[in-house]
Design a protein around this motif. Structure first.
Motif, PDB file in Angstrom:
ATOM      1  N   GLY A 172      39.345  45.152  33.918  1.00  0.00           N
ATOM      2  CA  GLY A 172      38.901  45.203  32.522  1.00  0.00           C
ATOM      3  C   GLY A 172      37.540  45.848  32.443  1.00  0.00           C
ATOM      4  O   GLY A 172      36.857  46.022  33.455  1.00  0.00           O
ATOM      5  N   ALA A 173      37.156  46.201  31.228  1.00  0.00           N
ATOM      6  CA  ALA A 173      35.843  46.819  31.021  1.00  0.00           C
ATOM      7  C   ALA A 173      34.742  45.787  31.273  1.00  0.00           C
ATOM      8  O   ALA A 173      34.993  44.570  31.225  1.00  0.00           O
ATOM      9  N   PRO A 174      33.519  46.245  31.545  1.00  0.00           N
ATOM     10  CA  PRO A 174      32.415  45.288  31.739  1.00  0.00           C
ATOM     11  C   PRO A 174      32.274  44.357  30.544  1.00  0.00           C
ATOM     12  O   PRO A 174      32.354  44.783  29.394  1.00  0.00           O
ATOM     13  N   GLY A 175      32.087  43.063  30.838  1.00  0.00           N
ATOM     14  CA  GLY A 175      31.897  42.081  29.776  1.00  0.00           C
ATOM     15  C   GLY A 175      33.173  41.606  29.125  1.00  0.00           C
ATOM     16  O   GLY A 175      33.129  40.865  28.141  1.00  0.00           O
ATOM     17  N   SER A 176      34.337  42.005  29.663  1.00  0.00           N
ATOM     18  CA  SER A 176      35.607  41.660  29.007  1.00  0.00           C
ATOM     19  C   SER A 176      36.109  40.261  29.349  1.00  0.00           C
ATOM     20  O   SER A 176      37.091  39.799  28.769  1.00  0.00           O
ATOM     21  N   GLY A 177      35.462  39.584  30.289  1.00  0.00           N
ATOM     22  CA  GLY A 177      35.868  38.222  30.616  1.00  0.00           C
ATOM     23  C   GLY A 177      36.764  38.126  31.837  1.00  0.00           C
ATOM     24  O   GLY A 177      37.678  37.307  31.890  1.00  0.00           O
ATOM     25  N   ILE A 178      36.501  38.944  32.849  1.00  0.00           N
ATOM     26  CA  ILE A 178      37.334  38.968  34.051  1.00  0.00           C
ATOM     27  C   ILE A 178      37.325  37.620  34.757  1.00  0.00           C
ATOM     28  O   ILE A 178      38.363  37.105  35.172  1.00  0.00           O
ATOM     29  N   SER A 179      36.141  37.018  34.900  1.00  0.00           N
ATOM     30  CA  SER A 179      36.067  35.733  35.609  1.00  0.00           C
ATOM     31  C   SER A 179      36.799  34.628  34.859  1.00  0.00           C
ATOM     32  O   SER A 179      37.394  33.738  35.467  1.00  0.00           O
ATOM     33  N   LYS A 180      36.781  34.675  33.512  1.00  0.00           N
ATOM     34  CA  LYS A 180      37.494  33.682  32.715  1.00  0.00           C
ATOM     35  C   LYS A 180      39.000  33.795  32.949  1.00  0.00           C
ATOM     36  O   LYS A 180      39.695  32.791  33.134  1.00  0.00           O
ATOM     37  N   VAL A 181      39.527  35.012  32.956  1.00  0.00           N
ATOM     38  CA  VAL A 181      40.958  35.218  33.200  1.00  0.00           C
ATOM     39  C   VAL A 181      41.321  34.748  34.605  1.00  0.00           C
ATOM     40  O   VAL A 181      42.359  34.118  34.814  1.00  0.00           O
ATOM     41  N   ALA A 182      40.458  35.035  35.573  1.00  0.00           N
ATOM     42  CA  ALA A 182      40.714  34.594  36.944  1.00  0.00           C
ATOM     43  C   ALA A 182      40.802  33.069  37.015  1.00  0.00           C
ATOM     44  O   ALA A 182      41.677  32.510  37.696  1.00  0.00           O
ATOM     45  N   GLU A 183      39.913  32.397  36.310  1.00  0.00           N
ATOM     46  CA  GLU A 183      39.929  30.934  36.316  1.00  0.00           C
ATOM     47  C   GLU A 183      41.201  30.387  35.672  1.00  0.00           C
ATOM     48  O   GLU A 183      41.772  29.407  36.145  1.00  0.00           O
ATOM     49  N   VAL A 184      41.658  31.035  34.592  1.00  0.00           N
ATOM     50  CA  VAL A 184      42.894  30.598  33.941  1.00  0.00           C
ATOM     51  C   VAL A 184      44.086  30.780  34.879  1.00  0.00           C
ATOM     52  O   VAL A 184      44.973  29.923  34.944  1.00  0.00           O
ATOM     53  N   ILE A 185      44.113  31.890  35.618  1.00  0.00           N
ATOM     54  CA  ILE A 185      45.186  32.099  36.599  1.00  0.00           C
ATOM     55  C   ILE A 185      45.194  30.955  37.608  1.00  0.00           C
ATOM     56  O   ILE A 185      46.253  30.411  37.950  1.00  0.00           O
ATOM     57  N   HIS A 186      44.017  30.569  38.070  1.00  0.00           N
ATOM     58  CA  HIS A 186      43.931  29.438  39.000  1.00  0.00           C
ATOM     59  C   HIS A 186      44.437  28.149  38.365  1.00  0.00           C
ATOM     60  O   HIS A 186      45.226  27.413  38.969  1.00  0.00           O
ATOM     61  N   VAL A 247      44.653  30.163  51.249  1.00  0.00           N
ATOM     62  CA  VAL A 247      43.800  30.402  50.087  1.00  0.00           C
ATOM     63  C   VAL A 247      44.328  31.619  49.328  1.00  0.00           C
ATOM     64  O   VAL A 247      44.786  32.590  49.939  1.00  0.00           O
ATOM     65  N   ARG A 248      44.298  31.537  48.013  1.00  0.00           N
ATOM     66  CA  ARG A 248      44.722  32.666  47.198  1.00  0.00           C
ATOM     67  C   ARG A 248      43.501  33.491  46.812  1.00  0.00           C
ATOM     68  O   ARG A 248      42.514  32.947  46.326  1.00  0.00           O
ATOM     69  N   ILE A 249      43.600  34.800  47.003  1.00  0.00           N
ATOM     70  CA  ILE A 249      42.498  35.686  46.648  1.00  0.00           C
ATOM     71  C   ILE A 249      42.771  36.292  45.271  1.00  0.00           C
ATOM     72  O   ILE A 249      43.831  36.892  45.031  1.00  0.00           O
ATOM     73  N   ILE A 250      41.806  36.110  44.377  1.00  0.00           N
ATOM     74  CA  ILE A 250      41.843  36.759  43.069  1.00  0.00           C
ATOM     75  C   ILE A 250      40.631  37.670  43.013  1.00  0.00           C
ATOM     76  O   ILE A 250      39.496  37.214  43.170  1.00  0.00           O
ATOM     77  N   ALA A 251      40.885  38.965  42.851  1.00  0.00           N
ATOM     78  CA  ALA A 251      39.793  39.943  42.828  1.00  0.00           C
ATOM     79  C   ALA A 251      39.604  40.464  41.414  1.00  0.00           C
ATOM     80  O   ALA A 251      40.575  40.637  40.673  1.00  0.00           O
ATOM     81  N   GLY A 252      38.363  40.685  41.048  1.00  0.00           N
ATOM     82  CA  GLY A 252      38.061  41.236  39.731  1.00  0.00           C
ATOM     83  C   GLY A 252      37.329  42.552  39.865  1.00  0.00           C
ATOM     84  O   GLY A 252      36.507  42.721  40.782  1.00  0.00           O
ATOM     85  N   SER A 253      37.633  43.504  38.979  1.00  0.00           N
ATOM     86  CA  SER A 253      36.953  44.791  39.044  1.00  0.00           C
ATOM     87  C   SER A 253      36.898  45.455  37.674  1.00  0.00           C
ATOM     88  O   SER A 253      37.897  45.487  36.957  1.00  0.00           O
ATOM     89  N   SER A 254      35.724  45.970  37.319  1.00  0.00           N
ATOM     90  CA  SER A 254      35.575  46.746  36.100  1.00  0.00           C
ATOM     91  C   SER A 254      35.579  48.233  36.419  1.00  0.00           C
ATOM     92  O   SER A 254      35.385  49.067  35.535  1.00  0.00           O
ATOM     93  N   ALA A 255      35.810  48.578  37.690  1.00  0.00           N
ATOM     94  CA  ALA A 255      35.835  49.974  38.122  1.00  0.00           C
ATOM     95  C   ALA A 255      37.274  50.414  38.368  1.00  0.00           C
ATOM     96  O   ALA A 255      38.203  49.601  38.402  1.00  0.00           O
ATOM     97  N   ASP A 256      37.463  51.706  38.546  1.00  0.00           N
ATOM     98  CA  ASP A 256      38.771  52.255  38.906  1.00  0.00           C
ATOM     99  C   ASP A 256      38.949  52.075  40.408  1.00  0.00           C
ATOM    100  O   ASP A 256      38.620  52.963  41.203  1.00  0.00           O
ATOM    101  N   LEU A 257      39.474  50.923  40.799  1.00  0.00           N
ATOM    102  CA  LEU A 257      39.568  50.594  42.215  1.00  0.00           C
ATOM    103  C   LEU A 257      40.557  51.506  42.936  1.00  0.00           C
ATOM    104  O   LEU A 257      40.336  51.891  44.090  1.00  0.00           O
ATOM    105  N   ALA A 258      41.648  51.866  42.260  1.00  0.00           N
ATOM    106  CA  ALA A 258      42.620  52.774  42.865  1.00  0.00           C
ATOM    107  C   ALA A 258      41.972  54.126  43.156  1.00  0.00           C
ATOM    108  O   ALA A 258      42.188  54.720  44.226  1.00  0.00           O
ATOM    109  N   GLY A 259      41.173  54.620  42.203  1.00  0.00           N
ATOM    110  CA  GLY A 259      40.476  55.888  42.406  1.00  0.00           C
ATOM    111  C   GLY A 259      39.489  55.815  43.556  1.00  0.00           C
ATOM    112  O   GLY A 259      39.366  56.767  44.343  1.00  0.00           O
ATOM    113  N   LYS A 260      38.783  54.690  43.678  1.00  0.00           N
ATOM    114  CA  LYS A 260      37.823  54.516  44.758  1.00  0.00           C
ATOM    115  C   LYS A 260      38.535  54.493  46.112  1.00  0.00           C
ATOM    116  O   LYS A 260      38.060  55.076  47.087  1.00  0.00           O
TER     117      LYS A 260
END
Length: 409
Positions: A172-186, A247-260
């Motif tokens: 998601g874009a910066p500030g979009s709430g990535i950590s909140k979504v990650a917590e809900v997934i957990h 342990v389950r890994i949940i990664a968050g990124s506001s960048a184009d990780l595939a491009g990187k």
């Protein structure tokens, strides 16, 4: 916003005249000639306001006011009074009436009072809806706000991904709430009773990755902005994933990780291990209709934190917020809500100062982005949804500097 008005008056001519005034001003009139006829409409969920004559045969306006307040003390009741009833009307105000008007009342006096009452009622009902959402339903319903199709699609994706136990990449874009979504997934996962450990990925040492995996065993480890994970730590995390550590890994990124990964700036092997399941958070620019819902929630939250009463939010203020781009997304909207509560709403004031052409341009840009988001970045489908010729659609994209590929997921 609700536009319904329950009119209660035993004088048929007055009822009809007021009903006509309402209908000419896009308000829905529900008429009743007595308290008995009106009673069934007066419920806690009534999505409107009440206008009642004070003097009526049998059960009068005082009785109706008492009854309405016993059903819902936040249901606005406006009383109509004769010339000699002013002292009684003042008494009714002290007993909870929203306002009173002297008969015969001109539209110029009648309509502004109703608009205030309707806005008050709409805010009460919206706050109740948000409270119910917080108290009922699954974590996705309670914690991920928005009523747009994009918000619901995101919640459905979270519900689908959470039970699998597989690694998840939240983008998601910066500030979009990535950590909140990650917590809900957990919280919606089989490991919800286990620990939820979250850390920024930047600067993590390889040995720290192993320690964090051990700390999060039986639960989830969330690494925020995983594109900043140092190279040695990337290999350490990949090794943990390959050997399995409970342990389950949940990664968050506001960048184009595939491009990187493709450019060699991030481990391709690690990217493909993390990208088993993906959840994309739509930006506010893609779903401007969610801005009022989110802003009201943040205002209520900020007021509670500040220990003060939440100020009234005007429709003009909400419209000004919707006309903005919000590149900082939920985080910047949350900050704006705090400033609004503290009496410093500079963003909306700035937007309100724009000319009509500028505001329309901002709204048009938001609609184009929203259409691309719904169409997964497919420009032809977005143009068709907006009923625009393709050339016109592409001209508008070029005018606003919008790239369809930015909205593919």
């Amino acid at each position: 916003m609700t536009r319904k008005v329950l009119l209660v008056d035993d004088d048929a001519a007055v009822r009809e005249a007021l009903a006509q005034t309402l209908e000419l001003n896009d308000l829905e009139a529900v008429t009743a000639g007595s308290f008995v006829a009106a009673k069934d409409h007066i419920t806690r969920g009534f999505d409107g306001v009440i206008v009642s004559d004070l003097r009526m045969p049998g059960r009068d306006g005082f009785h109706l006011l008492d009854y309405a307040r016993s059903v819902d003390e936040e249901l606005p009741v406006v009383l109509l009074t004769g010339e000699g009833d002013i002292p009684m009307a003042v008494k009714a105000m002290s007993q909870g009436a929203f306002d009173f008007l002297e008969k015969p009342c001109a539209a110029a006096d009648f309509l502004p009072v109703l608009e205030r009452a309707l806005k008050t009622r709409a805010l009460v009902l919206e706050n109740r809806r948000l409270k119910r959402q917080l108290e009922t339903g699954d974590p996705a319903s309670r914690l991920l706000f928005g009523s747009s199709p994009q918000a619901e699609e995101m919640r459905q994706r979270v519900r689908a991904v959470a039970p699998t136990g597989a690694e998840v990449l939240v983008t998601g874009a910066p500030g979009s709430g990535i950590s909140k979504v990650a917590e809900v997934i957990h919280l919606m996962s089989p490991a919800a009773q286990g620990p939820f450990v979250k850390r920024p990925a930047a600067g993590l040492a390889a040995e720290t990755v192993a320690e964090l995996c051990q700390e999060a065993a039986g639960g989830s480890l969330f690494l925020d902005e995983v594109q900043a994970l140092p190279e040695a730590a990337q290999y350490a995390l990949l090794a943990q994933l390959e050997q399995g550590g409970g342990v389950r890994i949940i990664a968050g990124s506001s960048a184009d990780l595939a491009g990187k990964a493709e450019a060699g700036g991030f481990s391709a092997d690690l990217f493909y291990r993390l990208d088993v399941m993906r959840v994309r958070i739509p930006s506010l620019a893609e779903r401007p209709g969610d801005i009022p819902v989110l802003f009201r929630h943040y205002v209520a939250q900020a007021a509670e934190q500040a220990g003060i009463e939440a100020p009234e939010i005007s429709q003009d203020h909400l419209a000004a917020l919707m006309a903005q781009d919000w590149p900082g997304n939920a985080r910047s909207l949350m900050s704006a809500a705090m400033r609004f509560v503290l009496g410093m709403p500079e963003e909306a004031a700035a937007a309100a100062g724009l000319g009509l052409a500028e505001q329309m341009a901002q709204v048009e840009r938001s609609l184009l982005i929203a259409a691309l988001g719904r169409a997964n970045g497919r420009a032809a489908a977005a143009a068709e949804a907006l009923k625009l010729p393709r050339k016109t659609f592409y001209d508008k994209l070029a005018r606003y500097g919008i790239r369809p590929e930015d909205y593919r997921r």
